[in-house]
Structures are given as C-alpha cells and as structure tokens.
Design an enzyme around this catalytic site. Sequence first.
Site, PDB file in Angstrom:
ATOM      1  N   GLY A  15       1.438 -18.369  11.982  1.00 49.43           N
ATOM      2  CA  GLY A  15       1.643 -16.367  12.342  1.00 49.43           C
ATOM      3  C   GLY A  15       3.253 -16.862  12.536  1.00 49.43           C
ATOM      4  O   GLY A  15       3.579 -17.776  12.863  1.00 49.43           O
ATOM      5  N   ARG A  29      23.628 -20.914   9.143  1.00 51.34           N
ATOM      6  CA  ARG A  29      25.037 -21.154   9.490  1.00 51.34           C
ATOM      7  C   ARG A  29      25.628 -22.357  10.484  1.00 51.34           C
ATOM      8  O   ARG A  29      26.120 -23.115   9.907  1.00 51.34           O
ATOM      9  CB  ARG A  29      25.502 -19.671  10.561  1.00 51.34           C
ATOM     10  CG  ARG A  29      25.277 -18.416   9.486  1.00 51.34           C
ATOM     11  CD  ARG A  29      25.339 -17.515  10.829  1.00 51.34           C
ATOM     12  NE  ARG A  29      25.664 -16.365   9.692  1.00 51.34           N
ATOM     13  CZ  ARG A  29      26.541 -15.459   9.921  1.00 51.34           C
ATOM     14  NH1 ARG A  29      26.508 -14.982  11.391  1.00 51.34           N
ATOM     15  NH2 ARG A  29      25.788 -14.016   9.089  1.00 51.34           N
ATOM     16  N   ARG A  76      -0.930 -19.026   4.842  1.00 52.50           N
ATOM     17  CA  ARG A  76      -0.697 -20.370   5.397  1.00 52.50           C
ATOM     18  C   ARG A  76      -1.723 -20.973   3.846  1.00 52.50           C
ATOM     19  O   ARG A  76      -2.728 -20.614   2.610  1.00 52.50           O
ATOM     20  CB  ARG A  76      -2.271 -20.304   5.615  1.00 52.50           C
ATOM     21  CG  ARG A  76      -2.384 -19.377   7.344  1.00 52.50           C
ATOM     22  CD  ARG A  76      -3.748 -19.169   8.371  1.00 52.50           C
ATOM     23  NE  ARG A  76      -2.879 -18.516   9.648  1.00 52.50           N
ATOM     24  CZ  ARG A  76      -2.183 -19.058  10.592  1.00 52.50           C
ATOM     25  NH1 ARG A  76      -1.942 -20.261  10.433  1.00 52.50           N
ATOM     26  NH2 ARG A  76      -2.074 -18.182  11.419  1.00 52.50           N
ATOM     27  N   ASP A 107       1.192 -25.106  16.165  1.00 52.60           N
ATOM     28  CA  ASP A 107       1.017 -26.633  16.190  1.00 52.60           C
ATOM     29  C   ASP A 107      -0.292 -26.802  14.818  1.00 52.60           C
ATOM     30  O   ASP A 107       0.593 -28.372  13.988  1.00 52.60           O
ATOM     31  CB  ASP A 107      -0.325 -26.617  16.993  1.00 52.60           C
ATOM     32  CG  ASP A 107      -1.472 -25.810  17.421  1.00 52.60           C
ATOM     33  OD1 ASP A 107      -1.179 -24.733  15.815  1.00 52.60           O
ATOM     34  OD2 ASP A 107      -2.676 -25.212  17.624  1.00 52.60           O
ATOM     35  N   GLY A 108      -0.155 -25.641  14.282  1.00 50.16           N
ATOM     36  CA  GLY A 108      -0.529 -26.411  12.396  1.00 50.16           C
ATOM     37  C   GLY A 108       0.177 -26.778  11.620  1.00 50.16           C
ATOM     38  O   GLY A 108      -0.239 -27.836  10.787  1.00 50.16           O
ATOM     39  N   THR A 130       5.901 -19.529  17.335  1.00 52.29           N
ATOM     40  CA  THR A 130       4.785 -18.892  17.914  1.00 52.29           C
ATOM     41  C   THR A 130       4.697 -18.245  19.319  1.00 52.29           C
ATOM     42  O   THR A 130       5.451 -18.371  20.475  1.00 52.29           O
ATOM     43  CB  THR A 130       3.232 -19.946  18.351  1.00 52.29           C
ATOM     44  OG1 THR A 130       2.026 -19.703  18.647  1.00 52.29           O
ATOM     45  CG2 THR A 130       4.292 -21.217  19.027  1.00 52.29           C
ATOM     46  N   ASP A 132       2.021 -17.693  21.096  1.00 60.38           N
ATOM     47  CA  ASP A 132       1.324 -18.614  22.605  1.00 60.38           C
ATOM     48  C   ASP A 132       1.858 -18.914  23.410  1.00 60.38           C
ATOM     49  O   ASP A 132       1.242 -18.919  24.375  1.00 60.38           O
ATOM     50  CB  ASP A 132      -0.217 -18.967  21.828  1.00 60.38           C
ATOM     51  CG  ASP A 132      -1.230 -17.664  21.415  1.00 60.38           C
ATOM     52  OD1 ASP A 132      -0.613 -16.638  21.063  1.00 60.38           O
ATOM     53  OD2 ASP A 132      -1.310 -18.500  20.204  1.00 60.38           O
ATOM     54  N   ASP A 134       1.891 -22.373  23.392  1.00 64.30           N
ATOM     55  CA  ASP A 134       0.763 -23.911  23.498  1.00 64.30           C
ATOM     56  C   ASP A 134       1.766 -25.074  23.364  1.00 64.30           C
ATOM     57  O   ASP A 134       0.281 -25.302  22.762  1.00 64.30           O
ATOM     58  CB  ASP A 134      -0.065 -22.983  23.327  1.00 64.30           C
ATOM     59  CG  ASP A 134      -0.333 -22.378  21.804  1.00 64.30           C
ATOM     60  OD1 ASP A 134       0.878 -22.532  20.691  1.00 64.30           O
ATOM     61  OD2 ASP A 134      -1.347 -22.611  20.914  1.00 64.30           O
ATOM     62  N   MET A 174      -3.354 -11.887  23.229  1.00 61.92           N
ATOM     63  CA  MET A 174      -3.251 -13.203  22.184  1.00 61.92           C
ATOM     64  C   MET A 174      -3.449 -13.831  23.294  1.00 61.92           C
ATOM     65  O   MET A 174      -3.391 -13.882  24.768  1.00 61.92           O
ATOM     66  CB  MET A 174      -2.306 -12.941  21.244  1.00 61.92           C
ATOM     67  CG  MET A 174      -2.571 -12.464  19.837  1.00 61.92           C
ATOM     68  SD  MET A 174      -1.198 -12.315  18.733  1.00 61.92           S
ATOM     69  CE  MET A 174      -2.433 -11.242  17.135  1.00 61.92           C
ATOM     70  N   ARG A 176      -5.495 -17.816  22.023  1.00 61.71           N
ATOM     71  CA  ARG A 176      -6.942 -18.192  21.854  1.00 61.71           C
ATOM     72  C   ARG A 176      -7.373 -19.237  22.479  1.00 61.71           C
ATOM     73  O   ARG A 176      -8.435 -19.485  23.133  1.00 61.71           O
ATOM     74  CB  ARG A 176      -7.312 -18.452  20.723  1.00 61.71           C
ATOM     75  CG  ARG A 176      -8.941 -18.909  19.659  1.00 61.71           C
ATOM     76  CD  ARG A 176      -8.680 -19.498  18.289  1.00 61.71           C
ATOM     77  NE  ARG A 176      -7.598 -20.363  17.957  1.00 61.71           N
ATOM     78  CZ  ARG A 176      -6.338 -20.237  17.936  1.00 61.71           C
ATOM     79  NH1 ARG A 176      -6.169 -18.606  16.922  1.00 61.71           N
ATOM     80  NH2 ARG A 176      -5.662 -21.268  17.072  1.00 61.71           N
ATOM     81  N   GLY A 190       0.671  -6.146  36.818  1.00 67.46           N
ATOM     82  CA  GLY A 190       0.653  -5.552  37.890  1.00 67.46           C
ATOM     83  C   GLY A 190      -1.133  -5.334  37.832  1.00 67.46           C
ATOM     84  O   GLY A 190      -1.306  -4.856  38.123  1.00 67.46           O
ATOM     85  N   ALA A 191      -1.490  -6.078  36.959  1.00 69.78           N
ATOM     86  CA  ALA A 191      -3.616  -5.618  36.764  1.00 69.78           C
ATOM     87  C   ALA A 191      -3.899  -6.414  37.760  1.00 69.78           C
ATOM     88  O   ALA A 191      -3.440  -7.580  38.548  1.00 69.78           O
ATOM     89  CB  ALA A 191      -3.141  -6.688  34.734  1.00 69.78           C
ATOM     90  N   GLU A 192      -5.046  -6.253  38.300  1.00 70.17           N
ATOM     91  CA  GLU A 192      -5.759  -6.379  39.300  1.00 70.17           C
ATOM     92  C   GLU A 192      -6.268  -7.483  38.561  1.00 70.17           C
ATOM     93  O   GLU A 192      -7.940  -8.635  39.580  1.00 70.17           O
ATOM     94  CB  GLU A 192      -7.236  -4.670  39.457  1.00 70.17           C
ATOM     95  CG  GLU A 192      -6.496  -3.667  40.078  1.00 70.17           C
ATOM     96  CD  GLU A 192      -5.473  -2.940  39.361  1.00 70.17           C
ATOM     97  OE1 GLU A 192      -4.407  -2.821  40.126  1.00 70.17           O
ATOM     98  OE2 GLU A 192      -5.760  -3.040  38.082  1.00 70.17           O
ATOM     99  N   SER A 220      -7.816   3.518  40.015  1.00 75.01           N
ATOM    100  CA  SER A 220      -8.110   2.465  38.235  1.00 75.01           C
ATOM    101  C   SER A 220      -8.086   1.551  38.616  1.00 75.01           C
ATOM    102  O   SER A 220      -7.224   0.988  39.409  1.00 75.01           O
ATOM    103  CB  SER A 220      -7.168   3.348  38.279  1.00 75.01           C
ATOM    104  OG  SER A 220      -5.449   3.860  38.042  1.00 75.01           O
ATOM    105  N   ARG A 261       2.857  -9.567  17.714  1.00 75.61           N
ATOM    106  CA  ARG A 261       3.720 -10.477  17.030  1.00 75.61           C
ATOM    107  C   ARG A 261       5.237  -9.889  16.683  1.00 75.61           C
ATOM    108  O   ARG A 261       5.709  -9.974  16.087  1.00 75.61           O
ATOM    109  CB  ARG A 261       2.562 -11.239  15.536  1.00 75.61           C
ATOM    110  CG  ARG A 261       1.759 -11.788  16.209  1.00 75.61           C
ATOM    111  CD  ARG A 261       1.666 -12.773  15.441  1.00 75.61           C
ATOM    112  NE  ARG A 261       0.521 -13.843  15.346  1.00 75.61           N
ATOM    113  CZ  ARG A 261      -0.602 -14.050  14.386  1.00 75.61           C
ATOM    114  NH1 ARG A 261      -0.364 -13.700  13.075  1.00 75.61           N
ATOM    115  NH2 ARG A 261      -0.409 -15.460  15.260  1.00 75.61           N
TER     116      ARG A 261
END
Length: 328
Positions: A15, A29, A76, A107-108, A130, A132, A134, A174, A176, A190-192, A220, A261
């Site tokens: 990706g 360079r 891929r 990782d792939g 990446t 992620d 990860d 994203m 997974r 500031g998510a609940e 909300s 992305r």
Amino acid sequence: MKSKLQRIGVLTSGGDSPGMNAAIRAVVRSCAYHNLECIGIFRGYEGLIEGDFKPLGPRSVKNIINRGGTFLKSARSKEFRTEEGRAKAYRNLKEADVDALVVIGGDGTFAGAIQFNKEHDFPIVGLPGTIDNDINGTDYTIGYDTALNTVVEAIDKIRDTANSHNRLFLVEVMGRDAGDIALNAGIGAGAEEILIPEEDMGKDRLIASLKRSKKAGKTSSIVVVAEGDQIGKNILGLADYIRNNMDEYEVKVTVLGHIQRGGSPSCYDRVLASRLGVGAIDALMKGERGVMIGLVHNKVISVPFEQTLEGENEIDTELIRVADITST
C-alpha cells in the site's frame, strides 16, 4: 556482494503512503552524493520480476518531495511469492548489475525481502512505509503522521454537522490489526469513544458509555472505529445495534477509506522519509544487509528484518487512559 557498491536499486511495494516519494528522493540523491548509480524499479516486486528498471539521477526526483503516493508505482505480486518468481527477479538484478536494493513498504514487503535474502543472499535494506504505524523497531513509519492529520481534519468537519443535529457519528478509520490511527486521531479530535482491535470494549459497555455522555448533556457524539475492531461484524452492523438499543441519537456512519493514504505528506513525514532514505544508503555502504532503517528516540537505527515482524502490535496504554479521562 561486491567489495564496492556501484549500483543500487529502489522500489516501493504494498500500500502507498504519503512520504514514499520523499524517501525515494533521499535514496536517489544520497546515491548521487556518494557517486553511486541508482536504478528505479517500477511497480514493486512485480516490476522486479518483469525488469521494469530505469536509471534515476538527482533531477529525476525534483519536485516530488511534496507529492503523495509513489511515482515508482506499487503493486502486489503473486509471482514473487513463488520460488520461480524470486529467481527471475534475482536474474534481472544481476543482469542489470544492481549490487543492492532498498525496499520501501510494510510487513508484507519485508517478509518478501526476508525470503529473497534466504534464497539469493542479496543485500537488501528496508524503509518502513505504511500509514498504520504497525512495524516493530521504529517509533514512526513513513506516512503515519500525514494520515493522522487527514483523519483529524475529516473528523473536525464531521463534528460540525454532528453539533448541528442530534447525531451520533461512527467514523471508521484504517487499522486492520493496529489501532494507532484510531487512538491518536480520536484523542486529537476529541472523540467520545475509540474502538480499537487491541481493546475489546464490548457492545454493552459502549451503549452504557454513550448513555452517560447523553445524560451529561452532550447533544452529539463521535465514535472513532478502527476497521479491525471486533465489537461488531462491521461498522454498519454496529450502527444498527446502537439504533436498536439507544434512540437518543440519530446514528450516521462515515468510512474515511483511502483518503487517509493520499495527500501531500506532512513536514514530519518528509523529514522522516529523508532521514531514513539517507540512512539506508549509509547502512549499505557499511556492509549492512537484511535490516530496516527505523527511528527510535529520534535516532536513526538499523533493525534486523525478522525483528520488525515479531509479536503483535502493542498499543500505548497511557494513551488509552488519556482517552478515557478526556472523553468524560
């Protein structure tokens, strides 16, 4: 490996992520700085098998540091997963007189490099590209910071609509197998509530939390959901569950998808990619191989490929506590 490097190949695989172009630019360079030739390999391992090579010089990579994606393209490759495909890739490298390879991906990409090294003993150095974040052995991966900023900006806009109505928005980001984007962007926006694969919150606890927020006077709410979270079969199923168990909100779903992305890389990602790209050539010139160039405590380091794939992603528990406290 020859006693003196002369020609180094570079490719991007898997990706795409913002900052890959900046990393390619730094590799090219840095090669020029050390009087080495650089060969661009298009479409990742697939291009390696097909011999899709092109010499790159300093002017070949002008004006790309600010561009998202990868101008070398990415793909891929099923054929590279076979012994015959990897043997063909090796022959192409030898015929092109390429002495070493820099691979940029996740990782792939590194798993493919490990197998290629085992079979053909070819010098490869990797860069973690990446969104992620990860990959073990580095504090940050190329593209992660830009993705975070993209997500926060999107959630800020969604909140404007949520505040204008009596609405609950579920925002899927994203991740997974890793909840880094969801956790950090959720705190920043500031998510609940924040749902990540590393922590199983459970449906009942989620409903209870949302009801407490409503009782506390919130008109909300924003719930950030990593795509790998297992609280529901998928985010649409989770939305249905909330609708059936809580009629205080009108529930809406937003899946941010691949916009995370894209886009121009942040300054941090441009600098990170540049540091790691230079570090890759430095490592090869020192005779290192089979390693990833990462950043730990703001220092560029080399980490064996095998170590980058060890264990599962570990989430920062201190951030989880911060999220719990600041969402009340």
